[in-house]
Scaffold this motif. Structure first.
Motif, PDB file in Angstrom:
ATOM      1  N   ASP A 110     -11.865  11.751 -11.664  1.00  0.00           N
ATOM      2  CA  ASP A 110     -11.276  11.028 -10.537  1.00  0.00           C
ATOM      3  C   ASP A 110     -10.409   9.855 -10.988  1.00  0.00           C
ATOM      4  OD1 ASP A 110     -13.354  11.864  -7.920  1.00  0.00           O
ATOM      5  OD2 ASP A 110     -13.962  12.261  -9.970  1.00  0.00           O
ATOM      6  N   ALA A 111     -10.894   9.096 -11.973  1.00  0.00           N
ATOM      7  CA  ALA A 111     -10.180   7.893 -12.395  1.00  0.00           C
ATOM      8  C   ALA A 111      -8.854   8.208 -13.079  1.00  0.00           C
ATOM      9  CB  ALA A 111     -11.065   7.068 -13.337  1.00  0.00           C
ATOM     10  N   LEU A 112      -8.654   9.450 -13.497  1.00  0.00           N
ATOM     11  CA  LEU A 112      -7.379   9.822 -14.112  1.00  0.00           C
ATOM     12  C   LEU A 112      -6.263   9.888 -13.075  1.00  0.00           C
ATOM     13  CD1 LEU A 112      -8.530  12.681 -16.524  1.00  0.00           C
ATOM     14  CD2 LEU A 112      -8.433  10.214 -16.957  1.00  0.00           C
ATOM     15  N   SER A 113      -6.627  10.061 -11.801  1.00  0.00           N
ATOM     16  CA  SER A 113      -5.656  10.117 -10.692  1.00  0.00           C
ATOM     17  C   SER A 113      -4.529  11.112 -10.967  1.00  0.00           C
ATOM     18  CB  SER A 113      -5.086   8.722 -10.406  1.00  0.00           C
ATOM     19  OG  SER A 113      -6.109   7.859  -9.954  1.00  0.00           O
ATOM     20  N   GLY A 114      -4.871  12.208 -11.599  1.00  0.00           N
ATOM     21  CA  GLY A 114      -3.890  13.262 -11.806  1.00  0.00           C
ATOM     22  C   GLY A 114      -2.872  12.973 -12.883  1.00  0.00           C
ATOM     23  N   ASP A 115      -3.168  12.032 -13.798  1.00  0.00           N
ATOM     24  CA  ASP A 115      -2.208  11.667 -14.841  1.00  0.00           C
ATOM     25  C   ASP A 115      -2.833  11.828 -16.215  1.00  0.00           C
ATOM     26  OD1 ASP A 115      -0.204  10.499 -16.425  1.00  0.00           O
ATOM     27  OD2 ASP A 115       0.401   9.210 -14.765  1.00  0.00           O
ATOM     28  N   LEU A 116      -2.267  12.701 -17.041  1.00  0.00           N
ATOM     29  CA  LEU A 116      -2.840  13.015 -18.351  1.00  0.00           C
ATOM     30  C   LEU A 116      -2.731  11.865 -19.345  1.00  0.00           C
ATOM     31  CD1 LEU A 116      -1.661  16.710 -18.825  1.00  0.00           C
ATOM     32  CD2 LEU A 116      -3.915  15.884 -18.123  1.00  0.00           C
ATOM     33  N   TYR A 117      -1.826  10.913 -19.119  1.00  0.00           N
ATOM     34  CA  TYR A 117      -1.729   9.797 -20.058  1.00  0.00           C
ATOM     35  C   TYR A 117      -3.048   9.029 -20.106  1.00  0.00           C
ATOM     36  CZ  TYR A 117      -1.604   5.337 -17.488  1.00  0.00           C
ATOM     37  OH  TYR A 117      -1.950   4.217 -16.788  1.00  0.00           O
ATOM     38  N   ARG A 118      -3.742   8.992 -18.969  1.00  0.00           N
ATOM     39  CA  ARG A 118      -5.005   8.265 -18.924  1.00  0.00           C
ATOM     40  C   ARG A 118      -6.077   8.975 -19.756  1.00  0.00           C
ATOM     41  NH1 ARG A 118      -4.975   6.217 -12.575  1.00  0.00           N
ATOM     42  NH2 ARG A 118      -3.445   4.557 -12.934  1.00  0.00           N
ATOM     43  N   LEU A 119      -6.040  10.296 -19.782  1.00  0.00           N
ATOM     44  CA  LEU A 119      -6.946  11.031 -20.660  1.00  0.00           C
ATOM     45  C   LEU A 119      -6.680  10.656 -22.114  1.00  0.00           C
ATOM     46  CD1 LEU A 119      -9.077  13.367 -21.004  1.00  0.00           C
ATOM     47  CD2 LEU A 119      -7.099  14.857 -21.387  1.00  0.00           C
ATOM     48  N   ARG A 120      -5.417  10.599 -22.497  1.00  0.00           N
ATOM     49  CA  ARG A 120      -5.077  10.266 -23.882  1.00  0.00           C
ATOM     50  C   ARG A 120      -5.480   8.840 -24.234  1.00  0.00           C
ATOM     51  NH1 ARG A 120      -0.719  13.739 -22.352  1.00  0.00           N
ATOM     52  NH2 ARG A 120       0.573  11.988 -21.643  1.00  0.00           N
ATOM     53  N   VAL A 121      -5.325   7.934 -23.280  1.00  0.00           N
ATOM     54  CA  VAL A 121      -5.765   6.542 -23.507  1.00  0.00           C
ATOM     55  C   VAL A 121      -7.273   6.508 -23.770  1.00  0.00           C
ATOM     56  CG1 VAL A 121      -6.131   4.306 -22.396  1.00  0.00           C
ATOM     57  CG2 VAL A 121      -3.902   5.435 -22.225  1.00  0.00           C
ATOM     58  N   LEU A 122      -8.044   7.206 -22.940  1.00  0.00           N
ATOM     59  CA  LEU A 122      -9.495   7.216 -23.125  1.00  0.00           C
ATOM     60  C   LEU A 122      -9.883   7.877 -24.446  1.00  0.00           C
ATOM     61  CD1 LEU A 122     -10.746   8.051 -19.511  1.00  0.00           C
ATOM     62  CD2 LEU A 122     -10.768   5.832 -20.679  1.00  0.00           C
ATOM     63  N   TYR A 123      -9.169   8.910 -24.815  1.00  0.00           N
ATOM     64  CA  TYR A 123      -9.442   9.541 -26.107  1.00  0.00           C
ATOM     65  C   TYR A 123      -9.261   8.524 -27.239  1.00  0.00           C
ATOM     66  CZ  TYR A 123      -9.165  12.607 -30.137  1.00  0.00           C
ATOM     67  OH  TYR A 123      -9.372  13.191 -31.362  1.00  0.00           O
ATOM     68  N   ARG A 124      -8.204   7.755 -27.175  1.00  0.00           N
ATOM     69  CA  ARG A 124      -7.934   6.766 -28.225  1.00  0.00           C
ATOM     70  C   ARG A 124      -8.927   5.609 -28.178  1.00  0.00           C
ATOM     71  NH1 ARG A 124      -2.435   8.473 -26.609  1.00  0.00           N
ATOM     72  NH2 ARG A 124      -1.654   9.729 -28.355  1.00  0.00           N
ATOM     73  N   LEU A 125      -9.616   5.458 -27.053  1.00  0.00           N
ATOM     74  CA  LEU A 125     -10.666   4.435 -26.943  1.00  0.00           C
ATOM     75  C   LEU A 125     -12.035   4.990 -27.351  1.00  0.00           C
ATOM     76  CD1 LEU A 125      -9.643   2.726 -23.572  1.00  0.00           C
ATOM     77  CD2 LEU A 125      -9.428   1.780 -25.885  1.00  0.00           C
ATOM     78  N   GLY A 126     -12.084   6.250 -27.762  1.00  0.00           N
ATOM     79  CA  GLY A 126     -13.327   6.809 -28.286  1.00  0.00           C
ATOM     80  C   GLY A 126     -14.023   7.817 -27.397  1.00  0.00           C
ATOM     81  N   VAL A 127     -13.468   8.120 -26.225  1.00  0.00           N
ATOM     82  CA  VAL A 127     -14.095   9.105 -25.337  1.00  0.00           C
ATOM     83  C   VAL A 127     -13.860  10.499 -25.911  1.00  0.00           C
ATOM     84  CG1 VAL A 127     -14.129  10.080 -23.013  1.00  0.00           C
ATOM     85  CG2 VAL A 127     -13.781   7.617 -23.335  1.00  0.00           C
ATOM     86  N   ARG A 128     -14.939  11.262 -26.065  1.00  0.00           N
ATOM     87  CA  ARG A 128     -14.822  12.575 -26.698  1.00  0.00           C
ATOM     88  C   ARG A 128     -15.274  13.737 -25.808  1.00  0.00           C
ATOM     89  NH1 ARG A 128     -11.860  10.127 -29.064  1.00  0.00           N
ATOM     90  NH2 ARG A 128     -11.611   9.812 -31.315  1.00  0.00           N
ATOM     91  N   GLN A 129     -15.813  13.452 -24.636  1.00  0.00           N
ATOM     92  CA  GLN A 129     -16.134  14.546 -23.731  1.00  0.00           C
ATOM     93  C   GLN A 129     -15.902  14.116 -22.288  1.00  0.00           C
ATOM     94  OE1 GLN A 129     -20.197  15.240 -25.121  1.00  0.00           O
ATOM     95  NE2 GLN A 129     -21.015  14.560 -23.181  1.00  0.00           N
ATOM     96  N   LEU A 130     -15.715  15.128 -21.441  1.00  0.00           N
ATOM     97  CA  LEU A 130     -15.355  14.847 -20.053  1.00  0.00           C
ATOM     98  C   LEU A 130     -15.946  15.909 -19.145  1.00  0.00           C
ATOM     99  CD1 LEU A 130     -11.852  13.874 -18.723  1.00  0.00           C
ATOM    100  CD2 LEU A 130     -13.048  15.784 -17.712  1.00  0.00           C
ATOM    101  N   GLY A 131     -16.573  15.443 -18.060  1.00  0.00           N
ATOM    102  CA  GLY A 131     -16.993  16.329 -16.986  1.00  0.00           C
ATOM    103  C   GLY A 131     -15.920  16.301 -15.917  1.00  0.00           C
ATOM    104  N   HIS A 136     -18.088  15.921  -5.865  1.00  0.00           N
ATOM    105  CA  HIS A 136     -17.057  16.163  -4.870  1.00  0.00           C
ATOM    106  C   HIS A 136     -15.768  16.661  -5.524  1.00  0.00           C
ATOM    107  CE1 HIS A 136     -19.993  14.116  -2.488  1.00  0.00           C
ATOM    108  NE2 HIS A 136     -19.776  12.942  -3.060  1.00  0.00           N
ATOM    109  N   ALA A 137     -14.797  17.006  -4.686  1.00  0.00           N
ATOM    110  CA  ALA A 137     -13.511  17.484  -5.190  1.00  0.00           C
ATOM    111  C   ALA A 137     -12.665  16.317  -5.686  1.00  0.00           C
ATOM    112  CB  ALA A 137     -12.767  18.231  -4.085  1.00  0.00           C
ATOM    113  N   ASN A 138     -11.851  16.592  -6.686  1.00  0.00           N
ATOM    114  CA  ASN A 138     -10.832  15.647  -7.131  1.00  0.00           C
ATOM    115  C   ASN A 138      -9.586  16.437  -7.520  1.00  0.00           C
ATOM    116  OD1 ASN A 138     -11.356  16.699  -9.708  1.00  0.00           O
ATOM    117  ND2 ASN A 138     -12.669  14.986 -10.292  1.00  0.00           N
ATOM    118  N   GLU A 139      -8.661  15.804  -8.216  1.00  0.00           N
ATOM    119  CA  GLU A 139      -7.410  16.478  -8.577  1.00  0.00           C
ATOM    120  C   GLU A 139      -7.615  17.661  -9.509  1.00  0.00           C
ATOM    121  OE1 GLU A 139      -6.276  12.225  -7.574  1.00  0.00           O
ATOM    122  OE2 GLU A 139      -7.891  13.226  -8.681  1.00  0.00           O
ATOM    123  N   ALA A 140      -8.756  17.697 -10.206  1.00  0.00           N
ATOM    124  CA  ALA A 140      -8.970  18.728 -11.222  1.00  0.00           C
ATOM    125  C   ALA A 140      -9.707  19.954 -10.706  1.00  0.00           C
ATOM    126  CB  ALA A 140      -9.742  18.138 -12.408  1.00  0.00           C
TER     127      ALA A 140
END
Length: 315
Positions: A110-131, A136-140
């Protein structure tokens, strides 16, 4: 023996608290506190970045980033007692360091709001997995509580493709059944159900059906048996460790001995399984497991299955 716990919501509690909470205080109101986690043998804890639907959508990204900050400032601190893990090399170092490891996971896109740049930012901050979803429904995709039961959206497919490129781990807990099958059929991403139980044992819609469990076995994923009482037994007020063991039995009957692990969901639940009220209950669970299963199997479920999965898939 040591434990890997595949899911807790400590960061959400730290972020949502009106007054600061100490992870290192034995008297902390948290279910997962460092002194008790260490005494219980927790060698690696996965910390979820979770944002409640009650938080306005335009504040969700800020809430996630603040939880990342809490992870490094409150949990990891100077790294002397808890160390951040985001690679197989850092995972290997846990064997000799004697420290507790901590790994970041995003629960719901949900917090990505449909923008992949935010996924890449989180990856660079150390996030390695994602549900992909919470309930509920979201953009994904749709979550398990969406009556329409939709699968991955076009953005969801792009998100999964980007996760594969980044070599991230995909968590199907909370995802709709159709979404689960879209992931299995569409993606080569490594897949886990970090905190889900068996629908055949307790027919809650958050639990996995037998064909889903078999698919996880075939994909060599991980299924984290969880301590959420309503996923363990109905009525939930009577849920006990003996009921949890029935889920373990069932996964084994389906050939899942090598995918079976644990994801407590501590700090994300208000009701508790008897004997597993907080992280201090892990030694009791170990004792009960050893009474019922061979030590080799118990060690695999406590540590080895998660460890080998992460060693293989963390970049």
């Amino acid at each position: 023996m040591r434990w890997i716990d595949g899911h807790c919501d400590v960061l959400w509690k730290l972020w949502d608290a009106r007054e600061p909470i100490s992870f290192y205080d034995a008297k902390s109101p948290l279910d997962v506190r460092f002194p008790d986690a260490r005494a219980a043998g927790i060698g690696l804890q996965v910390f979820a970045l979770f944002v409640s639907p009650k938080v306005p959508r335009d504040s969700a990204w800020d809430a996630v980033l603040r939880q990342v900050d809490l992870f490094y400032e409150v949990i990891v601190r100077d790294g002397s007692e808890v160390t951040a893990v985001s690679s197989s090399a850092e995972l290997e170092n846990l064997k000799s360091s004697g420290k507790m490891g901590a790994l970041l996971s995003l629960e719901g896109a949900d917090a990505l709001s449909g923008d992949l740049y935010r996924l890449r930012v989180l990856y660079r901050l150390g996030v390695r997995q994602l549900g992909l979803t919470w309930n509920h429904a979201n953009e994904a995709a749709d979550g398990v509580e969406e009556d329409r039961g939709g699968g991955l959206t076009r953005f969801g497919r792009k998100l999964v493709e980007e996760m594969v490129r980044l070599r991230m781990i995909l968590d199907v807990s909370h995802l709709s059944e159709r979404g689960f099958w879209d992931v299995m059929e569409f993606s080569d991403a490594p897949v886990i159900a970090s905190h889900s139980n068996c629908h055949a044992v307790c027919p809650h819609r958050r639990n996995l059906k037998d064909d889903q469990i078999r698919a996880l076995v075939e994909k060599e994923g991980i299924m984290g048996i969880t301590f959420v009482p309503q996923f363990v037994h109905e009525p939930k007020e009577e849920a006990a460790v003996e009921h949890l063991l029935r889920h373990i039995d069932h996964v084994c009957e389906l050939g899942g001995e090598r995918i079976l692990a644990f994801g407590s969901d501590f700090d994300g639940i208000s009701h508790k399984v008897k004997g597993l009220e907080d992280v201090g209950g892990f030694p009791f669970l170990e004792e009960q497991l050893l009474k019922r299963y061979p030590e080799e199997w118990v060690r695999r479920w406590m540590w080895d299955n998660w460890y080998e999965f992460y060693r293989k898939h963390l970049s």
